[in-house]
Scaffold this motif. Structure first.
Motif, PDB file in Angstrom:
ATOM      1  N   ARG A  71       0.679  -1.008   0.074  1.00 23.65           N
ATOM      2  CA  ARG A  71       0.024   0.024   0.131  1.00 23.65           C
ATOM      3  C   ARG A  71       0.839   1.410  -0.133  1.00 23.65           C
ATOM      4  O   ARG A  71       0.656   2.430   0.515  1.00 23.65           O
ATOM      5  N   ASP A  72       2.039   1.391  -0.657  1.00 27.95           N
ATOM      6  CA  ASP A  72       2.969   2.147  -0.960  1.00 27.95           C
ATOM      7  C   ASP A  72       2.173   3.395  -1.740  1.00 27.95           C
ATOM      8  O   ASP A  72       1.586   2.903  -2.552  1.00 27.95           O
ATOM      9  N   TYR A  73       2.514   4.569  -1.362  1.00 29.47           N
ATOM     10  CA  TYR A  73       1.886   5.758  -2.293  1.00 29.47           C
ATOM     11  C   TYR A  73       2.727   5.926  -3.453  1.00 29.47           C
ATOM     12  O   TYR A  73       3.868   6.572  -3.641  1.00 29.47           O
TER      13      TYR A  73
ATOM     14  N   ASP B 163      -2.269   4.847  -3.744  1.00 27.48           N
ATOM     15  CA  ASP B 163      -1.930   3.464  -3.321  1.00 27.48           C
ATOM     16  C   ASP B 163      -3.011   2.321  -3.829  1.00 27.48           C
ATOM     17  O   ASP B 163      -3.015   1.346  -3.554  1.00 27.48           O
TER      18      ASP B 163
END
Length: 133
Positions: free
Chosen positions: A19-21, A54
């Protein structure tokens, strides 16, 4: 009825690995356009695509000849490669999983508006948990 009358709608959600931006303003429109064009290439009718840093939401009308698993595979892998190509990196990855939700014809406009207004929903804290999970 002598002809098939299929109205198959699906709401897909893909999230970035961890869920990295990774979907920033610089690549967001390009990603959405890529997914739109790739859907058309796969004989899918895209109705709405939007998301956040994300994750991405897609509302699609699909033919009976394609499975959800093959649809996801044919959208996620090429879009990941595309983002790495345009950013000249190898950092972008989608998470292994995805969400796929059937949508009745009467709810298509509701879901399209939900997807269209993703940023507002997240900013106001009015994300529909039933649609996200």
């Amino acid at each position: 009825m002598s002809r098939n009358n299929l109205q198959l709608y699906v709401h897909l959600v893909f999230v970035t690995k961890y869920r990295d931006y990774l979907i920033n303003d610089r690549v967001e429109n390009q990603l959405h356009q890529f997914l739109w064009n790739k859907s058309i290439e796969l004989n899918i009718t895209p109705l709405m695509i939007n998301g956040m840093q994300d994750h991405v939401h897609l509302l699609l009308k699909i033919p009976a000849t394609i499975t959800i698993a093959s649809l996801v595979k044919n959208l996620k892998a090429p879009s990941s490669r595309y983002l790495n190509e345009i950013t000249k990196s190898n950092y972008f990855e989608w998470s292994r999983g995805y969400g796929a939700f059937t949508v009745s014809k009467k709810d298509v406009n509701l879901i399209a508006q939900y997807i269209k207004n993703q940023k507002d929903h997240h900013q106001k804290g009015t994300v529909n948990v039933d649609l996200e999970n």
